[in-house]
Design a protein around this motif. Structure first.
Motif, PDB file in Angstrom:
ATOM      1  N   MET A 129     -14.908   5.986  -4.080  1.00  9.74           N
ATOM      2  CA  MET A 129     -13.425   6.511  -3.829  1.00  9.74           C
ATOM      3  C   MET A 129     -13.578   8.109  -3.325  1.00  9.74           C
ATOM      4  SD  MET A 129     -11.374   4.207  -4.072  1.00  9.74           S
ATOM      5  CE  MET A 129     -10.005   5.048  -4.012  1.00  9.74           C
ATOM      6  N   TRP A 130     -14.337   8.827  -3.885  1.00  4.86           N
ATOM      7  CA  TRP A 130     -14.658  10.220  -3.333  1.00  4.86           C
ATOM      8  C   TRP A 130     -15.053  10.252  -1.876  1.00  4.86           C
ATOM      9  CZ3 TRP A 130     -11.500  13.053  -5.932  1.00  4.86           C
ATOM     10  CH2 TRP A 130     -11.378  12.846  -7.198  1.00  4.86           C
ATOM     11  N   ARG A 131     -16.231   9.792  -1.671  1.00  7.13           N
ATOM     12  CA  ARG A 131     -16.796   9.419  -0.080  1.00  7.13           C
ATOM     13  C   ARG A 131     -15.461   9.057   0.842  1.00  7.13           C
ATOM     14  NH1 ARG A 131     -20.885   7.703  -2.813  1.00  7.13           N
ATOM     15  NH2 ARG A 131     -22.918   9.088  -2.858  1.00  7.13           N
ATOM     16  N   ILE A 132     -14.694   8.028   0.313  1.00  5.19           N
ATOM     17  CA  ILE A 132     -13.643   7.651   1.107  1.00  5.19           C
ATOM     18  C   ILE A 132     -12.433   9.015   1.389  1.00  5.19           C
ATOM     19  CG2 ILE A 132     -11.866   6.106   1.584  1.00  5.19           C
ATOM     20  CD1 ILE A 132     -13.529   4.065  -0.026  1.00  5.19           C
ATOM     21  N   ALA A 133     -12.274   9.284   0.224  1.00 10.46           N
ATOM     22  CA  ALA A 133     -11.298  10.499   0.052  1.00 10.46           C
ATOM     23  C   ALA A 133     -11.842  11.575   1.287  1.00 10.46           C
ATOM     24  CB  ALA A 133     -11.111  11.094  -1.255  1.00 10.46           C
ATOM     25  N   ALA A 134     -13.035  12.025   1.205  1.00  3.33           N
ATOM     26  CA  ALA A 134     -13.510  13.136   1.912  1.00  3.33           C
ATOM     27  C   ALA A 134     -13.634  12.596   3.446  1.00  3.33           C
ATOM     28  CB  ALA A 134     -15.037  13.269   1.614  1.00  3.33           C
ATOM     29  N   SER A 135     -13.194  11.528   3.917  1.00  3.35           N
ATOM     30  CA  SER A 135     -13.050  11.029   5.154  1.00  3.35           C
ATOM     31  C   SER A 135     -11.856  10.983   5.977  1.00  3.35           C
ATOM     32  CB  SER A 135     -13.803   9.688   5.402  1.00  3.35           C
ATOM     33  OG  SER A 135     -12.869   8.509   5.078  1.00  3.35           O
ATOM     34  N   ILE A 136     -10.486  11.297   4.864  1.00  4.47           N
ATOM     35  CA  ILE A 136      -9.317  11.320   5.355  1.00  4.47           C
ATOM     36  C   ILE A 136      -9.054  12.075   6.515  1.00  4.47           C
ATOM     37  CG2 ILE A 136      -6.972  11.425   4.409  1.00  4.47           C
ATOM     38  CD1 ILE A 136      -7.793  10.127   1.721  1.00  4.47           C
ATOM     39  N   GLN A 137      -8.219  11.712   7.451  1.00  5.39           N
ATOM     40  CA  GLN A 137      -7.745  12.688   8.425  1.00  5.39           C
ATOM     41  C   GLN A 137      -6.548  13.087   8.399  1.00  5.39           C
ATOM     42  OE1 GLN A 137      -8.886  10.658  12.249  1.00  5.39           O
ATOM     43  NE2 GLN A 137     -10.890   9.777  11.423  1.00  5.39           N
ATOM     44  N   ALA A 138      -5.746  12.391   7.785  1.00  6.05           N
ATOM     45  CA  ALA A 138      -4.176  12.454   7.858  1.00  6.05           C
ATOM     46  C   ALA A 138      -3.963  13.795   6.911  1.00  6.05           C
ATOM     47  CB  ALA A 138      -3.422  11.371   7.141  1.00  6.05           C
ATOM     48  N   PRO A 139      -2.843  14.530   7.523  1.00  8.22           N
ATOM     49  CA  PRO A 139      -2.439  15.755   6.617  1.00  8.22           C
ATOM     50  C   PRO A 139      -1.886  15.158   5.032  1.00  8.22           C
ATOM     51  CG  PRO A 139      -1.564  15.843   8.876  1.00  8.22           C
ATOM     52  CD  PRO A 139      -2.065  14.535   8.408  1.00  8.22           C
ATOM     53  N   THR A 140      -2.436  15.803   4.175  1.00  8.70           N
ATOM     54  CA  THR A 140      -2.087  15.199   2.797  1.00  8.70           C
ATOM     55  C   THR A 140      -1.338  16.131   1.865  1.00  8.70           C
ATOM     56  OG1 THR A 140      -4.156  13.671   3.088  1.00  8.70           O
ATOM     57  CG2 THR A 140      -3.320  14.045   0.979  1.00  8.70           C
ATOM     58  N   LEU A 141      -0.501  15.632   0.869  1.00  9.04           N
ATOM     59  CA  LEU A 141      -0.005  16.231  -0.106  1.00  9.04           C
ATOM     60  C   LEU A 141      -0.390  15.536  -1.429  1.00  9.04           C
ATOM     61  CD1 LEU A 141       2.126  18.460  -1.504  1.00  9.04           C
ATOM     62  CD2 LEU A 141       3.853  16.437  -1.088  1.00  9.04           C
ATOM     63  N   VAL A 142      -0.873  16.371  -2.467  1.00  2.00           N
ATOM     64  CA  VAL A 142      -1.174  16.048  -3.679  1.00  2.00           C
ATOM     65  C   VAL A 142      -0.631  16.784  -4.586  1.00  2.00           C
ATOM     66  CG1 VAL A 142      -3.324  15.742  -5.138  1.00  2.00           C
ATOM     67  CG2 VAL A 142      -3.873  15.505  -2.784  1.00  2.00           C
ATOM     68  N   VAL A 143       0.315  16.017  -5.431  1.00  2.00           N
ATOM     69  CA  VAL A 143       0.956  16.444  -6.798  1.00  2.00           C
ATOM     70  C   VAL A 143       0.402  15.828  -7.923  1.00  2.00           C
ATOM     71  CG1 VAL A 143       3.244  16.109  -7.390  1.00  2.00           C
ATOM     72  CG2 VAL A 143       3.060  16.156  -5.109  1.00  2.00           C
ATOM     73  N   GLY A 144       0.380  16.820  -8.991  1.00  2.00           N
ATOM     74  CA  GLY A 144      -0.362  16.335 -10.353  1.00  2.00           C
ATOM     75  C   GLY A 144       0.816  16.903 -11.428  1.00  2.00           C
ATOM     76  N   GLY A 145       1.003  16.285 -12.460  1.00  2.01           N
ATOM     77  CA  GLY A 145       1.525  16.816 -13.297  1.00  2.01           C
ATOM     78  C   GLY A 145       1.034  17.296 -14.376  1.00  2.01           C
TER      79      GLY A 145
END
Length: 324
Positions: A245-261
């Motif tokens: 999953m981390w390798r797949i995440a590193a390949s993401i091209q789309a602008p991304t917002l990550v929200v954490g609580g």
């Protein structure tokens, strides 16, 4: 990675508590997928798709989808085996991702602004990484990406169940012993840091969702098998291979917002920052005093961050003179 910025609050719709958006059952590849539509309220709206977490449903997106309806023409789906969708044949992250991708293709609305919470965040990462043609922007809320410190999650107490043959039957028996009202309260307490933020209407809707689960004979098996699939994906992500999953995440091209609580009791609070560090074009927003479902607990704050993401990524939103 950079810090997320917020769209001005006064440019959002006035506060209100809408009922769940209308839903419909759609037969896709031989099984029923349940989808709720949040029609756009503004011109030139772009398509969005919302994907819920483990044990959740499309109703988890009611408030956020409503706040974004001026910009986004929303759909929220129930993953196979959850909400009002029929059970699936497989409950792995790749299987869920395939269903999400197939829904986008079937609806003819792609590419979409893709949203995922918890399990839905992991599924959305998979879709965005492997099918970039289907995703305009990506918003991840407490994404259930890999972590090994299961003592940091209330879900860790479920791990022994995975080792028990036919653990699904034990889960179903346990479910039958707990009154729906108690189950709804426990689920809310696990997911939300400040229960005073949850209206009585939303509490009653959560109780009704629990009752739907009790009526679905497949629910316990779907939950346990999905949890097993999620844990398996965690373990594989720390081994060599292209499906980490981390390798797949590193390949993401789309602008991304990550929200954490910061008060997340289900996903290690360190996961959201790590996710933002791994995804190339990312923005991070960590929310103090917020739990696992920020889109339920503080939907206006999440909506403001999403609208700024859309403006920043050139998705048709004009920037206001004053932001914040």
């Amino acid at each position: 990675m950079k810090r997320a910025a917020l769209w001005p609050d006064h440019l959002l719709p006035p506060h209100h508590v809408p009922p769940p958006w209308p839903g419909r059952a759609v037969r896709l590849d031989g099984t029923v997928t349940y989808v709720r539509d949040t029609p756009a309220t503004g011109p030139d709206a772009e398509p969005a798709l919302y994907v819920h977490g483990l044990g959740g449903s499309s109703q988890n997106w009611t408030d956020l989808a409503g706040l974004l309806a001026g910009r986004l023409d929303g759909q929220a789906i129930d993953l196979p085996g959850f909400g009002r969708s029929e059970p699936g044949h497989s409950y792995t992250i790749p299987a869920f991702a395939e269903r999400v991708a197939r829904w986008i293709e079937h609806s003819g609305r792609g590419p979409v602004h893709l949203f995922g919470n918890s399990l839905g965040g992991a599924v959305s990462v998979y879709v965005a990484g492997l099918r970039p043609d289907l995703v305009r922007t990506l918003t991840l809320i407490s994404p259930a990406l890999p972590f090994l410190g299961f003592h940091r999650s209330l879900q860790g107490r479920m791990l022994p169940l995975l080792a028990i043959p036919r653990g699904e039957r034990l889960a179903a028996w346990r479910l039958a012993q707990i009154a729906p009202e108690v189950m709804a309260r426990q689920a809310m307490e696990a997911c939300v840091a400040d229960l005073s933020r949850i209206s009585e209407q939303r509490r009653q809707e959560a109780l009704e969702e629990i009752r739907v689960r009790y009526e679905a004979a497949h629910y316990a098996a779907a939950y346990v098998r999905t949890f097993r699939g999620l844990v398996s994906s965690f373990l594989r992500s720390y081994l060599p291979g292209p499906r980490s999953m981390w390798r797949i995440a590193a390949s993401i091209q789309a602008p991304t917002l990550v929200v954490g609580g910061m008060q997340d009791r289900l996903v290690d609070v360190r996961v959201a920052p790590q996710t933002a560090r791994v995804i190339p074009d990312s923005r991070l927003m960590m929310l103090a005093g917020v739990g696992h479902v920020a889109q339920v607990e503080v939907p206006r704050t999440v909506a403001r961050a999403v609208l700024h993401l859309l403006a920043e990524s050139g998705e048709g939103v004009s920037r206001p003179d004053v932001a914040g």
